[in-house]
Design an enzyme around this catalytic site. Sequence first.
Site, PDB file in Angstrom:
ATOM      1  N   LYS A 167     -18.039  -7.179   6.140  1.00 27.07           N
ATOM      2  CA  LYS A 167     -16.742  -7.819   6.431  1.00 27.07           C
ATOM      3  C   LYS A 167     -16.422  -7.738   7.918  1.00 27.07           C
ATOM      4  CE  LYS A 167     -14.042  -6.912   2.199  1.00 27.07           C
ATOM      5  NZ  LYS A 167     -12.815  -6.220   1.773  1.00 27.07           N
TER       6      LYS A 167
ATOM      7  N   HIS B 123       0.844  -1.205   0.000  1.00 30.51           N
ATOM      8  CA  HIS B 123       0.000   0.000   0.000  1.00 30.51           C
ATOM      9  C   HIS B 123       0.877   1.253   0.000  1.00 30.51           C
ATOM     10  CE1 HIS B 123      -3.082  -2.589   2.408  1.00 30.51           C
ATOM     11  NE2 HIS B 123      -3.516  -2.511   1.171  1.00 30.51           N
TER      12      HIS B 123
ATOM     13  N   SER C  81      -3.077  -7.859   2.828  1.00 34.41           N
ATOM     14  CA  SER C  81      -3.333  -7.775   4.272  1.00 34.41           C
ATOM     15  C   SER C  81      -3.689  -9.149   4.820  1.00 34.41           C
ATOM     16  CB  SER C  81      -4.464  -6.786   4.555  1.00 34.41           C
ATOM     17  OG  SER C  81      -4.101  -5.503   4.110  1.00 34.41           O
TER      18      SER C  81
ATOM     19  N   ARG D 184      -2.127  -5.865  -8.598  1.00 34.58           N
ATOM     20  CA  ARG D 184      -1.107  -6.909  -8.442  1.00 34.58           C
ATOM     21  C   ARG D 184      -1.166  -7.936  -9.553  1.00 34.58           C
ATOM     22  NH1 ARG D 184      -3.202  -7.578  -2.416  1.00 34.58           N
ATOM     23  NH2 ARG D 184      -5.021  -7.007  -3.608  1.00 34.58           N
TER      24      ARG D 184
HETATM   25  P1  ADP Z   1      -9.578  -3.976   0.069  1.00 37.01           P
HETATM   26  O1  ADP Z   1     -10.075  -2.565   0.034  1.00 37.01           O
HETATM   27  O2  ADP Z   1     -10.081  -4.840  -1.067  1.00 37.01           O
HETATM   28  O3  ADP Z   1      -9.633  -4.640   1.402  1.00 37.01           O
HETATM   29  P2  ADP Z   1      -6.865  -3.310   0.493  1.00 37.01           P
HETATM   30  O4  ADP Z   1      -7.259  -2.407   1.550  1.00 37.01           O
HETATM   31  O5  ADP Z   1      -5.974  -4.441   0.863  1.00 37.01           O
HETATM   32  O6  ADP Z   1      -8.058  -3.881  -0.309  1.00 37.01           O
HETATM   33  O7  ADP Z   1      -6.110  -2.542  -0.640  1.00 37.01           O
HETATM   34  C1  ADP Z   1      -6.407  -1.215  -1.021  1.00 37.01           C
HETATM   35  C2  ADP Z   1      -5.773  -0.937  -2.361  1.00 37.01           C
HETATM   36  O8  ADP Z   1      -4.393  -1.282  -2.347  1.00 37.01           O
HETATM   37  C3  ADP Z   1      -6.368  -1.735  -3.519  1.00 37.01           C
HETATM   38  O9  ADP Z   1      -6.378  -0.865  -4.630  1.00 37.01           O
HETATM   39  C4  ADP Z   1      -5.373  -2.826  -3.781  1.00 37.01           C
HETATM   40  O10 ADP Z   1      -5.365  -3.206  -5.118  1.00 37.01           O
HETATM   41  C5  ADP Z   1      -4.086  -2.134  -3.436  1.00 37.01           C
HETATM   42  N1  ADP Z   1      -3.086  -3.072  -3.010  1.00 37.01           N
HETATM   43  C6  ADP Z   1      -3.211  -3.993  -2.051  1.00 37.01           C
HETATM   44  N2  ADP Z   1      -2.065  -4.700  -1.927  1.00 37.01           N
HETATM   45  C7  ADP Z   1      -1.196  -4.201  -2.838  1.00 37.01           C
HETATM   46  C8  ADP Z   1       0.155  -4.509  -3.211  1.00 37.01           C
HETATM   47  N3  ADP Z   1       0.828  -5.497  -2.625  1.00 37.01           N
HETATM   48  N4  ADP Z   1       0.732  -3.784  -4.179  1.00 37.01           N
HETATM   49  C9  ADP Z   1       0.027  -2.798  -4.786  1.00 37.01           C
HETATM   50  N5  ADP Z   1      -1.243  -2.464  -4.502  1.00 37.01           N
HETATM   51  C10 ADP Z   1      -1.860  -3.155  -3.533  1.00 37.01           C
END
Ligand code: ADP
Length: 161
Positions: A41, A17, A128, A91
Site C-alpha cells: 500500500k 478509531h 481514513s 461499520r
Molecule cells: P486498515 O487497517 O484496513 O487500513 P484502518 O486503519 O482504517 O483500516 O482501521 C483500523 C480498524 O479500525 C479496523 O478494525 C476498522 O474496522 C476500524 N475502523 C475504521 N473506521 C472505523 C469507524 N468509523 N468506526 C469503527 N471502526 C472503524
Amino acid sequence: MRRAVCPGSFDPLHNGHLEIIARASNLFDEIIVAVSTNPAKTYRFSIDERLQMARETLSALRGITIEAMGEGLLADFCRRHGADAIVKGVRTSADLAFEVPMATMNRHLTGVETVFLAADPGYAHLSSSLLKEVGSLGGDISGFVPRSVYRRMTAPPPGRA
Ligand code: ADP
C-alpha cells in the site's frame, strides 16, 4: 491482566478509531494500538508520522500504549506482546465479511480471539480514505479527526509555508 491489540494502518487516525479504542479500553486492562504498514500500500503519512499522531492523541490515557506492528503476522505480534484478543471495529456487513476469515485464521495460528465492536452510528461513515479525499478537496474535517491529525492534514506542503 487482560490485554488487547487494536490494529490498523491509521492513515490517519480518526474519531471512529478513537471511539473503538476507548470502548476497548473499558473491556480490557491494557490496550496496545498497533500501527501497521503493508508494503503493497501507499500511505499519505509515514509510519513515524502515524505513530506520532497516535501518541499525541492517546498516550496520556492510562492503559493505552502505541507500537509499530513491524513486519510479520498480527497473530505473532499478539503472542509476542501477551495479548489475549484483537479488537476490531465493524461499520458494515462488508467489514464483517472481510474480517471474519482473518479472525478465524488468527485464532488457528496462535489461539488469539478477535472481538468485534459495532461502530457507533455517529462514526460509522468515517474512513481514513474518505477523510483524506474530503480534506484534499477543501472540506472541513475538523469534527472528525483529533487535533494533531487535523494540524497535519491542513499543513501547507513543505516549501509553501
Ligand atoms: P486498515 O487497517 O484496513 O487500513 P484502518 O486503519 O482504517 O483500516 O482501521 C483500523 C480498524 O479500525 C479496523 O478494525 C476498522 O474496522 C476500524 N475502523 C475504521 N473506521 C472505523 C469507524 N468509523 N468506526 C469503527 N471502526 C472503524
